[in-house]
Design a protein around this motif. Sequence first.
Motif, mmCIF file in Angstrom:
data_model
loop_
_atom_site.group_PDB
_atom_site.id
_atom_site.type_symbol
_atom_site.label_atom_id
_atom_site.label_comp_id
_atom_site.label_asym_id
_atom_site.label_seq_id
_atom_site.Cartn_x
_atom_site.Cartn_y
_atom_site.Cartn_z
ATOM 1 N N GLY A 144 0.777 -1.226 0.000
ATOM 2 C CA GLY A 144 0.000 0.000 0.000
ATOM 3 C C GLY A 144 0.804 1.268 0.000
ATOM 4 N N ILE A 145 2.141 1.161 -0.169
ATOM 5 C CA ILE A 145 2.992 2.346 -0.156
ATOM 6 C C ILE A 145 3.541 2.576 -1.551
ATOM 7 C CG2 ILE A 145 5.073 3.373 0.836
ATOM 8 C CD1 ILE A 145 4.633 1.672 3.293
ATOM 9 N N ASP A 146 3.396 3.755 -2.056
ATOM 10 C CA ASP A 146 3.900 4.080 -3.385
ATOM 11 C C ASP A 146 5.387 4.359 -3.291
ATOM 12 O OD1 ASP A 146 4.424 4.847 -5.889
ATOM 13 O OD2 ASP A 146 2.907 6.436 -6.010
ATOM 14 N N VAL B 200 17.471 15.500 8.932
ATOM 15 C CA VAL B 200 18.229 14.903 10.022
ATOM 16 C C VAL B 200 19.323 14.077 9.390
ATOM 17 C CG1 VAL B 200 16.293 14.850 11.632
ATOM 18 C CG2 VAL B 200 16.654 12.927 10.082
ATOM 19 N N ALA B 201 20.229 13.581 10.223
ATOM 20 C CA ALA B 201 21.317 12.749 9.696
ATOM 21 C C ALA B 201 20.737 11.507 9.045
ATOM 22 C CB ALA B 201 22.269 12.366 10.823
ATOM 23 N N PRO B 202 21.146 11.186 7.790
ATOM 24 C CA PRO B 202 20.586 10.011 7.107
ATOM 25 C C PRO B 202 21.029 8.722 7.767
ATOM 26 C CG PRO B 202 22.418 10.925 5.874
ATOM 27 C CD PRO B 202 22.135 11.891 6.984
ATOM 28 N N LEU B 203 20.202 7.680 7.611
ATOM 29 C CA LEU B 203 20.561 6.380 8.143
ATOM 30 C C LEU B 203 21.742 5.814 7.383
ATOM 31 C CD1 LEU B 203 17.030 4.796 8.618
ATOM 32 C CD2 LEU B 203 18.481 5.882 10.356
ATOM 33 N N PRO B 204 22.614 5.040 8.052
ATOM 34 C CA PRO B 204 23.776 4.454 7.351
ATOM 35 C C PRO B 204 23.347 3.568 6.208
ATOM 36 C CG PRO B 204 23.957 4.226 9.750
ATOM 37 C CD PRO B 204 22.576 4.704 9.475
ATOM 38 N N GLY B 205 24.026 3.714 5.084
ATOM 39 C CA GLY B 205 23.785 2.853 3.931
ATOM 40 C C GLY B 205 22.616 3.238 3.087
ATOM 41 N N VAL B 206 21.869 4.285 3.445
ATOM 42 C CA VAL B 206 20.706 4.715 2.662
ATOM 43 C C VAL B 206 21.073 5.970 1.898
ATOM 44 C CG1 VAL B 206 18.308 5.470 2.741
ATOM 45 C CG2 VAL B 206 19.126 3.762 4.363
ATOM 46 N N PRO B 207 20.978 5.961 0.574
ATOM 47 C CA PRO B 207 21.386 7.126 -0.211
ATOM 48 C C PRO B 207 20.464 8.306 0.003
ATOM 49 C CG PRO B 207 20.283 5.539 -1.600
ATOM 50 C CD PRO B 207 20.432 4.887 -0.248
ATOM 51 N N SER B 208 21.009 9.469 -0.186
ATOM 52 C CA SER B 208 20.205 10.676 -0.059
ATOM 53 C C SER B 208 19.254 10.780 -1.231
ATOM 54 C CB SER B 208 21.121 11.907 -0.013
ATOM 55 O OG SER B 208 21.986 11.826 1.109
ATOM 56 N N ALA B 209 18.084 11.322 -0.996
ATOM 57 C CA ALA B 209 17.069 11.454 -2.038
ATOM 58 C C ALA B 209 17.132 12.848 -2.633
ATOM 59 C CB ALA B 209 15.677 11.195 -1.463
ATOM 60 N N ASP C 194 7.425 11.213 5.107
ATOM 61 C CA ASP C 194 7.526 10.761 3.719
ATOM 62 C C ASP C 194 8.808 9.973 3.492
ATOM 63 O OD1 ASP C 194 5.138 11.916 3.161
ATOM 64 O OD2 ASP C 194 5.974 13.715 2.200
ATOM 65 N N ARG C 195 9.885 10.445 4.109
ATOM 66 C CA ARG C 195 11.158 9.758 3.924
ATOM 67 C C ARG C 195 11.115 8.348 4.528
ATOM 68 N NH1 ARG C 195 15.857 11.567 2.291
ATOM 69 N NH2 ARG C 195 17.796 10.484 2.820
ATOM 70 N N LEU C 196 10.549 8.248 5.727
ATOM 71 C CA LEU C 196 10.411 6.939 6.354
ATOM 72 C C LEU C 196 9.512 6.025 5.531
ATOM 73 C CD1 LEU C 196 10.107 7.896 10.137
ATOM 74 C CD2 LEU C 196 12.042 6.790 8.990
ATOM 75 N N ALA C 197 8.444 6.591 4.965
ATOM 76 C CA ALA C 197 7.550 5.776 4.131
ATOM 77 C C ALA C 197 8.301 5.227 2.922
ATOM 78 C CB ALA C 197 6.360 6.613 3.685
ATOM 79 N N SER C 198 9.177 6.066 2.345
ATOM 80 C CA SER C 198 9.954 5.609 1.199
ATOM 81 C C SER C 198 10.906 4.492 1.591
ATOM 82 C CB SER C 198 10.739 6.783 0.609
ATOM 83 O OG SER C 198 11.545 6.351 -0.472
ATOM 84 N N TRP C 199 11.556 4.630 2.758
ATOM 85 C CA TRP C 199 12.462 3.570 3.206
ATOM 86 C C TRP C 199 11.711 2.269 3.490
ATOM 87 C CZ3 TRP C 199 15.276 7.152 7.217
ATOM 88 C CH2 TRP C 199 16.154 7.999 6.527
ATOM 89 N N VAL C 200 10.563 2.393 4.162
ATOM 90 C CA VAL C 200 9.773 1.197 4.457
ATOM 91 C C VAL C 200 9.348 0.502 3.177
ATOM 92 C CG1 VAL C 200 7.584 0.388 5.419
ATOM 93 C CG2 VAL C 200 8.986 2.005 6.700
ATOM 94 N N SER C 201 8.947 1.293 2.180
ATOM 95 C CA SER C 201 8.544 0.714 0.902
ATOM 96 C C SER C 201 9.707 -0.014 0.245
ATOM 97 C CB SER C 201 8.019 1.808 -0.027
ATOM 98 O OG SER C 201 7.683 1.269 -1.283
ATOM 99 N N ASP C 202 10.895 0.610 0.259
ATOM 100 C CA ASP C 202 12.055 -0.031 -0.347
ATOM 101 C C ASP C 202 12.419 -1.319 0.375
ATOM 102 O OD1 ASP C 202 12.164 1.995 -2.158
ATOM 103 O OD2 ASP C 202 13.809 3.080 -1.186
ATOM 104 N N LEU C 203 12.409 -1.285 1.711
ATOM 105 C CA LEU C 203 12.741 -2.478 2.478
ATOM 106 C C LEU C 203 11.728 -3.591 2.248
ATOM 107 C CD1 LEU C 203 13.888 -0.884 5.863
ATOM 108 C CD2 LEU C 203 15.318 -1.989 4.134
#
Length: 498
Positions: A23-25, A35-44, A60-69
């Motif tokens: 359900g996440i686009d 904020v400081a980006p999480l290790p290993g996650v590229p900047s958007a 929105d950023r967390l939603a994008s990470w959750v979708s990718d994971l």
Amino acid sequence: MASNAPVGKPTDMSSPRLPKVAGIDSTVPAPPDTVAPLPGVPSAAPPSDAALPPGVLIQDRLASWVSDLTTLHELTERLIKTDSLDGALREMLGAGAALVGARRGMAVLEPADGLGPTSTIGLGLAHADLGTIETVPRGSGSYGRLLDGLPEADPPGAGLPGNGPTAPRRPARVPEPIAIRDVRTEEGLDPRHREVAARLGYAASYALPLATEEAGRLGAAVWLYDEPAEPDERRRHLIGLYGRFATEHLARLLQVERARARVATVAEELLPSRLPRVPGVRLAVRHLTGPQGGGDWYDALPLPEGALGLAVGSVSGTGPSALAAMGRLRASLRAYAVMEGEDPVAVLSDLELLLRLTEPARSATALFAYAEPAQRRIVLAGAGHAPPLVVGDHRTEFVETSLSAPLGMLTCWEAPSVELSPAPGETVLLYTDGLLRRTGDATDRAFARLHAAASSVPRTDRSDPGAVADHVLRTLLPGGLDPAVEGEDVVLLAARFE
């Protein structure tokens, strides 16, 4: 950098998109770092609306990470379910195409150690298309540059202090992926590369090495775009993570495949390299092995005065120890058959005594037949083994043998022998229990299916023992013997009497 943007066309109309997951686009653009980006996650890339509240940006950023994971989790779950190199390569190629936004691609399996196996598979490419791509000089093609430029991992101790077997190994260098945004304008490409791209209708490519520092080079994958494009930073990051996981999975499957090949080679070397030619009888055999290699075996050896010894059997267990026991048992039976083959009961009695004295923890089944083709006479005895099946124009019936225990199960084995006289043109089938058990049916049902399969052999095929064996196998095991499924081996020995 635009995401897969064809030259001269709007990005939002031509950019390939990752599928929606849970359900996440996953195509929602990520906001700038607040904020400081999480290790290993590229900047958007920064969004168009930079005035959004910080909380909305983080959400929105967390939603994008959750979708990718979530996407990576589902794709890796699908990959881990594959149990063959070919299946894993095809799954990896399709998942990678979704991650980088391409429709077509190819994967090349070419381990750097040169021990094989090697293969090339395509996605959206016909076999002829793959052949056309392979005409491009390797130094010009992106996957070829990856394959030729990546050494295998060093053996333990190479180039490092200490030369003992426990010395650390130096990991192989893993090259970077190669992106060709536009085949027409890319510098340094061979003219043949541009010609093939124009013929097959692709304009760009993205090649990923199938390699890790520990496993070394296993191969390379390349995905093809219909128009000039290349994956953006986020897609590169995702395919990089997936590619490393896929390589480790392929490395495990490669070791399993090589182990299976070695076991199959050993098993074949322990069995007759060819069947003997004896007047009055024609022989054919079919031997199918499982993934670990079982202890099923067969033998056919000429005996004095034009006689012929036929044997099938199985030892308990699987793997190298069962193969070794099978080799010892078969060699012993050959010796006993030469000395007293005309008495099958004596042959099996000697074999049972040897097994009980040398390998008391192991059991085995066996059937030995002493055949005189000139007289069309067979004397046989069995130890816990399935009865032979006689197939002819006028009958299809099992040979009535006495019920007996397997070798090694009793303190003293003995069972009466049985004599039969096959008619001219009849075929006697000797087989192992694996043929029955591989059907997946209960014993009585499996015997009934075997009888029905033998009865249905076309009359035009009954003069050829090989055709009889093939028909029975196709009927009982229409899907063949899946090498990835644990189970017993299958042996089917056919003897047609003239």
